[in-house]
Design an enzyme around this catalytic site. Structure first.
Site, PDB file in Angstrom:
ATOM      1  N   LYS A 135      52.305  62.541  63.915  1.00  0.00           N
ATOM      2  CA  LYS A 135      52.556  61.129  64.193  1.00  0.00           C
ATOM      3  C   LYS A 135      54.039  60.842  64.390  1.00  0.00           C
ATOM      4  O   LYS A 135      54.891  61.376  63.710  1.00  0.00           O
ATOM      5  CB  LYS A 135      52.033  60.275  63.047  1.00  0.00           C
ATOM      6  CG  LYS A 135      50.539  60.055  63.121  1.00  0.00           C
ATOM      7  CD  LYS A 135      50.008  59.490  61.837  1.00  0.00           C
ATOM      8  CE  LYS A 135      50.670  58.193  61.519  1.00  0.00           C
ATOM      9  NZ  LYS A 135      50.265  57.098  62.407  1.00  0.00           N
ATOM     10  N   ASP A 626      35.333  55.654  53.579  1.00  0.00           N
ATOM     11  CA  ASP A 626      36.285  56.541  54.263  1.00  0.00           C
ATOM     12  C   ASP A 626      37.674  55.943  54.260  1.00  0.00           C
ATOM     13  O   ASP A 626      37.860  54.777  54.605  1.00  0.00           O
ATOM     14  CB  ASP A 626      35.847  56.742  55.724  1.00  0.00           C
ATOM     15  CG  ASP A 626      34.560  57.545  55.838  1.00  0.00           C
ATOM     16  OD1 ASP A 626      34.375  58.471  55.038  1.00  0.00           O
ATOM     17  OD2 ASP A 626      33.751  57.232  56.732  1.00  0.00           O
ATOM     18  N   CYS A 670      40.817  63.036  55.855  1.00  0.00           N
ATOM     19  CA  CYS A 670      40.947  64.268  56.625  1.00  0.00           C
ATOM     20  C   CYS A 670      42.383  64.474  57.066  1.00  0.00           C
ATOM     21  O   CYS A 670      42.814  63.945  58.061  1.00  0.00           O
ATOM     22  CB  CYS A 670      40.005  64.289  57.805  1.00  0.00           C
ATOM     23  SG  CYS A 670      39.670  62.703  58.531  1.00  0.00           S
ATOM     24  N   HIS A 721      36.591  70.956  64.019  1.00  0.00           N
ATOM     25  CA  HIS A 721      37.351  70.692  65.237  1.00  0.00           C
ATOM     26  C   HIS A 721      37.182  71.804  66.256  1.00  0.00           C
ATOM     27  O   HIS A 721      37.749  71.740  67.334  1.00  0.00           O
ATOM     28  CB  HIS A 721      38.826  70.486  64.885  1.00  0.00           C
ATOM     29  CG  HIS A 721      38.992  69.337  63.941  1.00  0.00           C
ATOM     30  ND1 HIS A 721      39.150  69.524  62.590  1.00  0.00           N
ATOM     31  CD2 HIS A 721      38.956  68.008  64.147  1.00  0.00           C
ATOM     32  CE1 HIS A 721      39.221  68.339  62.009  1.00  0.00           C
ATOM     33  NE2 HIS A 721      39.111  67.404  62.929  1.00  0.00           N
TER      34      HIS A 721
HETATM   35  N1  GLN Z   1      32.177  58.819  58.228  1.00  0.00           N
HETATM   36  C1  GLN Z   1      33.047  59.154  59.307  1.00  0.00           C
HETATM   37  C2  GLN Z   1      32.378  60.165  60.206  1.00  0.00           C
HETATM   38  O1  GLN Z   1      31.684  60.983  59.724  1.00  0.00           O
HETATM   39  C3  GLN Z   1      34.358  59.705  58.813  1.00  0.00           C
HETATM   40  C4  GLN Z   1      35.323  60.024  59.901  1.00  0.00           C
HETATM   41  C5  GLN Z   1      36.735  60.219  59.419  1.00  0.00           C
HETATM   42  O2  GLN Z   1      37.107  59.860  58.348  1.00  0.00           O
HETATM   43  N2  GLN Z   1      37.546  60.790  60.201  1.00  0.00           N
HETATM   44  O3  GLN Z   1      32.542  60.149  61.389  1.00  0.00           O
HETATM   45 ZN    ZN Z   2      37.518  63.076  58.516  1.00  0.00          ZN
END
Ligand code: GLN
Ligand code: ZN
Length: 782
Positions: A135, A626, A670, A721
């Site tokens: 970032k 999240d 994440c 990913h």
């Molecule tokens: N619950 C979201 C998903 O599974 C979480 C995504 C995230 O935090 N990046 O897409």
């Molecule tokens: Zn995530």
């Protein structure tokens, strides 16, 4: 500094008002637009943007602020700082293929982002990897991190700033080239294998910069903007010394050039003296983020140094309060000659959408409060006239601005007395669960009855072409809400059945109904608005369209209960509810500037708290909140971090704490740097946290183990990913590492992140392997 009695600009969005650059880039990458076509499209955009800026009243337009992908990468390429393996040889120009290989990796396909502010820049498939992406300060723009070799040599591979200056001049525009300054460039990069300090490379880098400046001087440039945003960070003394050395060298290299050192995104604070002592003709200050630095700057700036004052917010979409901005500017001209005061946006306009004119369907009242890049430059130009020609000349504009500000402040849509009352009635108890974790854990284990090392996923399942098509059809009214809902119900039911067969212990509903993890919720909440074209570049061709928080946020009714309850009705296993937390909901939006950001965050926290309570009432035994954006909201200065973290944690806890002991609160994050915030993560007191660890092979679990993280934890065992399906053995090995660090009664088994960007062909076997790995661990672990 040569004086032009007009407003100035630090940089313009590259992407185009209809994302023309995105289109051209993606056509080029897919092979349907050749290099000449891409270059022509880019030139067209640059010319249009110069014309637009000039028309808005900017005399000296920025050039070399354009980029095919990222300006930090451009700088690395121009200076010859290209790591081996990309097919470039010293002394050569950098081809577009090499450039895009550095940006996106060679030959494979770039990994799609899993959520708006969270981009990995990873590569899937074969070929050279892309440079790491990170970032750009506290924005949602991502730059490519330059990698320097030990003893890295620098030599210009070309002079893009000179080319840009010439291009602008040939098109009839007087331009101010923009360079990323040498010290920030080094500080933003990293040494290969971590060996050494990039700042040691400064002596080798300066000649390349000096040569660039000499050529600009020869070409007829008079001013050059040199961006040094790192001056707003906490800097070691060595970096401050590097600034002095660097600018002494550069000022001597091209004595007739006026150098303007630009700082933004914060105040200079303890670096102000360093900046004021640089032997340059001008210094740009961000007075939107740090108005308090004006007084000391006026006091300390030498007479030869012009101050460029960023009084129009380059980071947000609100119309300027012209009276307020003019007052700041006049404070400056009271102390200095008007020629020594320049009027500017606070930073490059890269971070706001291009033109409000394209928002034809936005609510007119809200639209009247907003201003995008083009309108911001008009504001800058008006302020410049008011400053240089006298406030009387802009009296009408000031009056209009005043009345709009007053209208906005008085608008019934901003303030909801119920929201204010709710916050006022809040107590510390709102942020506390009824019992401490051990009691909750016992209650949850008794209720859920899960096996040891329970398996789960992070929430989303593949967003297939079929799902996107169904959503698009609904949007253009080619299908009815009933048809769409029936489709989502069928997908959800299929996902529940599949999860049961796969043997997962805690299920999810799959998030098929969600377009995006922020916008989906924003659409249910009062106080949010949406633009049609408010795109800003996130990285390369990827743009985000942040929702706008304009008024008090509240929740008119349940948002997610329907699909979660539906999924739960289909199975005896627990289905996790799935929400985006208050910090992330705010971080990925344009936020109102008339009340403190912390108040907005708290409003969202209370709105989400009610959703958690409703999920519990509907029989949902676990709710995941999240918060992937907690870390990226960290203030740039360490001194400000504690206050932010305390407040962010409290807001999360307000959202999470309305439930009974036996309701399990999960959170998910994440990214891979927890060390400096681990205490705050623990203070969130979620019963379970899932994190991304597969890519680092559990390295980051060390932070949790060393800290003795008290609650349950699901370290990711599948790097989602990449399209690669990890084997049972591979995940088992990761689990063994995790099991050494996390006690067995606290360890969960899950992927790194949500699966929306993956294909079912990958998800099915990978989850089967993950479940098998967990079963194998159960069989062997004592
Ligand atoms: N619950 C979201 C998903 O599974 C979480 C995504 C995230 O935090 N990046 O897409
Ligand atoms: Zn995530």
């Amino acid at each position: 500094m040569r004086f032009s009695p007009t407003g100035t600009n630090l940089g313009f969005p590259r992407i185009g008002r209809h994302r023309e650059l995105k289109t051209a880039l993606e056509q080029h990458w897919s092979g349907t637009l050749d290099e000449a076509g891409l270059r022509a499209a880019a030139a067209g955009l640059r010319h249009r943007h110069w014309a637009l800026q000039k028309e808005a009243g900017i005399g000296l337009v920025p050039c070399n602020d354009f980029s095919f992908y990222d300006h930090v990468l451009d700088t690395a390429c121009a200076m010859g700082a290209i790591p081996p393996g990309y097919g470039w040889r010293p002394g050569e120009a950098v081809s577009l293929d090499t450039y895009f290989a550095l940006a996106r990796g060679g030959r494979g396909t770039a990994t799609p982002a899993c959520c708006p502010g969270h981009d990995h820049g990873g590569m899937s498939g074969a070929g050279v990897p892309a440079l790491e992406m990170t970032k750009w300060f506290d924005t949602n723009y991502h730059y490519l991190v330059p990698v320097f070799a030990r003893g890295q040599e620098f030599a210009p591979t070309g002079f893009p700033a000179v080319d840009a200056f010439r291009e602008a001049r040939d098109a009839g525009f007087e331009a101010r080239p923009v360079l990323l300054g040498p010290v920030s460039f080094l500080l933003l990069g990293k040494m290969a294998e971590g060996a050494g300090d990039p700042l040691d490379l400064l002596p080798g880098l300066l000649p390349a910069y000096a040569e660039t400046l000499r050529r600009l001087e020869r070409e007829g440039a008079r001013q050059v903007q040199v961006d040094e945003p790192c001056l707003v960070l906490d800097l070691p003394d060595a970096a401050r010394a590097a600034y002095a050395t660097a600018y002494a060298g550069l000022a001597a290299a091209a004595p007739s050039l006026s150098l303007l050192v630009a700082t933004y995104f914060g105040g200079l604070r303890d670096n102000l003296d360093t900046a004021l002592r640089l032997p340059v003709s001008g210094l740009h200050l961000d007075l939107v983020r740090a108005p308090e630095q004006l007084a000391p700057a006026l006091k300390g700036a030498p007479a030869r140094m012009a101050l460029s004052l960023g009084v129009v917010d380059g980071r947000n979409i609100w119309r300027s309060d012209l009276s307020h901005a003019l007052a700041l500017l006049r404070q400056a001209t009271a102390a200095r000659r008007p020629e020594a005061v320049l009027v500017a946006p606070s930073c490059s306009l890269l971070h706001v959408p291009v033109d409000l004119e394209t928002e034809t369907s936005l609510d007119p009242e809200l639209r009247g409060w907003m201003s995008f890049a083009r309108q911001k430059l008009e504001e800058v130009a008006i302020l410049a006239r008011g400053l240089y020609e006298g406030p009387g000349v802009i009296a009408a504009a000031i009056a209009e601005s005043d009345s709009r500000q007053a209208q906005r402040r008085a608008s019934a849509r901003l303030h909801d007395p119920r929201v204010a009352a709710r916050l006022a009635a809040g107590t510390a108890a709102d942020a506390r669960r009824a019992s401490a974790f051990p009691a909750r854990q016992a209650a949850q284990h008794a209720r859920l009855g899960l096996p040891r090392f329970p398996t789960t996923t992070i929430g989303s399942f593949p967003q297939t072409a079929e799902i996107r098509a169904a959503r698009a059809a609904l949007k253009r009214r080619a299908s009815t809400v009933e048809e769409y809902d029936a489709f989502i119900a069928a997908r959800t039911e299929a996902a529940v059945r599949w999860q049961e067969e796969a043997g997962l212990d805690m299920l999810v509903h799959g998030e098929f109904e969600r377009n995006d993890m922020v916008e989906h919720f924003a659409e249910f909440l009062d106080g949010y608005a949406f633009t049609r074209n408010g795109w800003v570049q996130s990285y390369g061709s990827r743009c985000v369209k942040p929702p706008v928080i304009y008024g008090d946020v509240s929740r008119p009714g349940p948002m997610t209960v329907r699909w979660s309850a539906f999924a739960q009705s289909l199975t005896a296993r627990p289905v996790k509810g799935m929400l985006t937390g208050p910090v992330t909901m705010m971080q990925w939006a344009f936020v109102r500037d008339d009340i403190p950001a912390a108040t907005v965050r708290r409003q969202i926290a209370y709105a989400l708290r009610d959703e958690v309570a409703d999920l519990e009432a509907a029989g949902i035994a676990a709710v995941q909140i999240d918060e992937p954006a907690i870390r990226e909201g960290l203030p740039l200065r360490h001194a400000d971090r504690d206050a932010y973290l305390r407040d962010a944690v409290e807001c999360f806890r307000i959202t999470a704490s309305a439930v009974r002991d036996e309701t399990q609160i999960h959170t998910h994050m994440c990214y891979s740097e927890f060390n400096d915030i681990i205490e705050s993560i623990a203070a969130m007191d979620a019963d379970v946290i899932s994190i991304e660890t597969a890519r680092s092979r559990m390295e980051l679990l060390a932070a949790f183990a060393a800290f003795d993280y008290p609650n349950e934890i699901g370290p990711g065992v599948w790097d989602i990913h990449s399209p690669r399906v990890p084997s049972t053995e591979e995940m088992r090995r990761l689990l063994d590492i995790a099991a050494q660090r996390i006690p067995a009664d606290r360890l969960w088994v899950n992927p790194d992140c949500g699966l929306k960007t993956r294909q079912w062909e990958e998800v099915r076997p990978a989850i089967a392997n993950m479940v098998a790995a967990a079963q194998a661990l159960r069989a062997t672990a004592a």
